[in-house]
Design a protein around this motif. Structure first.
Motif, PDB file in Angstrom:
ATOM      1  N   VAL A 128      12.262   0.741   0.681  1.00 39.12           N
ATOM      2  CA  VAL A 128      12.982  -0.420   0.190  1.00 39.12           C
ATOM      3  C   VAL A 128      13.716  -1.096   1.339  1.00 39.12           C
ATOM      4  O   VAL A 128      14.124  -0.460   2.309  1.00 39.12           O
ATOM      5  CB  VAL A 128      13.965  -0.025  -0.934  1.00 39.12           C
ATOM      6  N   GLU A 129      13.867  -2.411   1.233  1.00 35.91           N
ATOM      7  CA  GLU A 129      14.533  -3.187   2.283  1.00 35.91           C
ATOM      8  C   GLU A 129      15.872  -3.722   1.779  1.00 35.91           C
ATOM      9  O   GLU A 129      15.987  -4.130   0.619  1.00 35.91           O
ATOM     10  CB  GLU A 129      13.655  -4.365   2.710  1.00 35.91           C
TER      11      GLU A 129
ATOM     12  N   ARG B 278       0.836  -1.208   0.000  1.00 34.12           N
ATOM     13  CA  ARG B 278       0.000   0.000   0.000  1.00 34.12           C
ATOM     14  C   ARG B 278       0.867   1.253   0.000  1.00 34.12           C
ATOM     15  O   ARG B 278       0.617   2.204  -0.760  1.00 34.12           O
ATOM     16  CB  ARG B 278      -0.902  -0.013   1.235  1.00 34.12           C
ATOM     17  N   ASP B 279       1.904   1.257   0.844  1.00 32.40           N
ATOM     18  CA  ASP B 279       2.756   2.441   0.961  1.00 32.40           C
ATOM     19  C   ASP B 279       3.562   2.690  -0.315  1.00 32.40           C
ATOM     20  O   ASP B 279       3.732   3.852  -0.739  1.00 32.40           O
ATOM     21  CB  ASP B 279       3.692   2.292   2.158  1.00 32.40           C
ATOM     22  N   VAL B 280       4.048   1.625  -0.934  1.00 36.71           N
ATOM     23  CA  VAL B 280       4.792   1.781  -2.185  1.00 36.71           C
ATOM     24  C   VAL B 280       3.864   2.277  -3.287  1.00 36.71           C
ATOM     25  O   VAL B 280       4.209   3.182  -4.055  1.00 36.71           O
ATOM     26  CB  VAL B 280       5.449   0.441  -2.592  1.00 36.71           C
ATOM     27  N   ARG B 281       2.676   1.717  -3.341  1.00 31.29           N
ATOM     28  CA  ARG B 281       1.717   2.127  -4.374  1.00 31.29           C
ATOM     29  C   ARG B 281       1.339   3.596  -4.216  1.00 31.29           C
ATOM     30  O   ARG B 281       1.116   4.317  -5.205  1.00 31.29           O
ATOM     31  CB  ARG B 281       0.462   1.269  -4.277  1.00 31.29           C
TER      32      ARG B 281
ATOM     33  N   THR C  49       7.481   9.709  -5.167  1.00 27.62           N
ATOM     34  CA  THR C  49       8.843  10.073  -5.562  1.00 27.62           C
ATOM     35  C   THR C  49       9.797   8.908  -5.317  1.00 27.62           C
ATOM     36  O   THR C  49       9.507   7.989  -4.540  1.00 27.62           O
ATOM     37  CB  THR C  49       9.359  11.290  -4.771  1.00 27.62           C
ATOM     38  N   LEU C  50      10.957   8.986  -5.960  1.00 32.34           N
ATOM     39  CA  LEU C  50      11.995   7.991  -5.710  1.00 32.34           C
ATOM     40  C   LEU C  50      12.459   8.025  -4.260  1.00 32.34           C
ATOM     41  O   LEU C  50      12.813   6.986  -3.685  1.00 32.34           O
ATOM     42  CB  LEU C  50      13.183   8.222  -6.650  1.00 32.34           C
ATOM     43  N   ALA C  51      12.444   9.208  -3.656  1.00 34.63           N
ATOM     44  CA  ALA C  51      12.832   9.319  -2.245  1.00 34.63           C
ATOM     45  C   ALA C  51      11.870   8.542  -1.350  1.00 34.63           C
ATOM     46  O   ALA C  51      12.289   7.909  -0.368  1.00 34.63           O
ATOM     47  CB  ALA C  51      12.863  10.785  -1.832  1.00 34.63           C
ATOM     48  N   ASP C  52      10.590   8.558  -1.697  1.00 39.18           N
ATOM     49  CA  ASP C  52       9.610   7.751  -0.950  1.00 39.18           C
ATOM     50  C   ASP C  52       9.962   6.272  -1.048  1.00 39.18           C
ATOM     51  O   ASP C  52       9.914   5.537  -0.051  1.00 39.18           O
ATOM     52  CB  ASP C  52       8.201   7.963  -1.503  1.00 39.18           C
TER      53      ASP C  52
END
Length: 294
Positions: free
Chosen positions: A231-232, A216-219, A223-226
């Motif tokens: 990312v893990e 949900r958060d990635v979707r 921005t790339l910063a988000d």
């Protein structure tokens, strides 16, 4: 437990199985169990095609597993053994029958299942009895869930109450035969309340929930910063790539991590029982496409 996908080895392998089965079936009834055991023990050495046939059978069954090389009974351990759903000691006429095979772990196959089985006596009744060794089967009407042809989720359900994560007969079952089939399957396999399995299901539940949150958060990132914040390790965001490409790559990886994880029944039950799981239901409401992930 989940229903297995349908597949089949090639014609040559199926013909090899038919030849071995015909050898058993040609004997008097009383001699068939011993011959089935003998041929099975030598299955990789029978003629020139035995080893090749069973290598193909094993590979096909691996591809049919409910998860990546997962035992189709406990969904926790490595699927290492070709298991006879109908035990060959009781049903030698199914010893070399393709539809009687699935892959199980050594714990489920050699410690719990063995040749334990239950049948309805008489056939089509609701009277289920556990079979006795060295006794002729009283019927071929199985009081045991066959995941090659039946959907175990019709019969079984995970109990999320008090976080027990026990597998139990589905509470909405009304047919006495269905209740007996669910009960005897659980009694034979002991997959319902094994402490290690319940703990592993609970861990899987937390994993699926956290992955759905991350999806949900990635979707919802912009921005790339988000994406870098989400990312893990050891993965990295490729800042030379476009945001859309990196976002899609992360979304695909998260979906696959859910679909390839152990205990897929937990995921399916999260989908099915979401209305009784408030946080899970909120997540599925935010990511409705995940309801179709199987």
């Amino acid at each position: 437990m989940l229903k297995l996908n349908s597949d089949s080895p090639g014609t040559t392998t199926l013909q090899h199985l038919a030849t071995q089965q015909a050898t058993i079936d040609a004997l008097p009834v009383g001699q068939r169990p011993a011959m089935a055991e003998t041929l099975w023990d030598a299955k990789n050495n029978i003629g020139s095609g035995g080893k090749t046939a069973f290598a193909e059978i094993k590979q096909t069954l691996l591809e049919m597993c409910v998860g990546t090389e997962l035992c189709n009974y406990c969904e926790s351990n490595e699927a290492s053994d070709i298991e006879h759903i109908y035990p060959k000691s009781f049903f030698p006429e199914r010893a070399f029958t393709w539809l009687n095979y699935l892959l199980a772990c050594k714990t489920c196959n050699t410690h719990y299942k063995l040749d334990k089985f239950a049948v309805f006596t008489p056939a089509l009744s609701a009277n289920a009895t556990t079979m006795q060794r060295k006794k002729v089967p009283t019927s071929t009407d199985a009081a045991f869930i066959d995941p090659r042809v039946e959907d175990p989720l019709v019969f079984l359900a995970l109990n999320f109450t008090n976080q027990s994560f026990f597998l139990e007969p589905c509470p909405n079952l009304t047919d006495p035969r269905d209740i007996a089939k669910a009960t005897h399957t659980l009694n034979v396999l002991q997959i319902g309340k094994r402490a290690a399995l319940a703990a592993a299901r609970k861990a899987a539940f937390r994993f699926f929930q956290s992955r759905l949150e991350r999806y949900r958060d990635v979707r919802d990132s912009t921005t790339l910063a988000d994406l870098e914040r989400l990312v893990e390790d050891p993965d990295l965001v490729d800042t030379a790539n476009t945001f859309a490409a990196e976002q899609q790559q992360m979304l695909t990886a998260l979906q696959q991590s859910i679909l390839s994880h152990a205990h897929p029944t937990v995921w399916r039950e999260m989908q099915r029982q979401r209305l009784s799981l408030p946080k899970t239901n909120t997540l599925f409401a935010a990511v409705p496409e995940a309801l179709a992930w199987q």
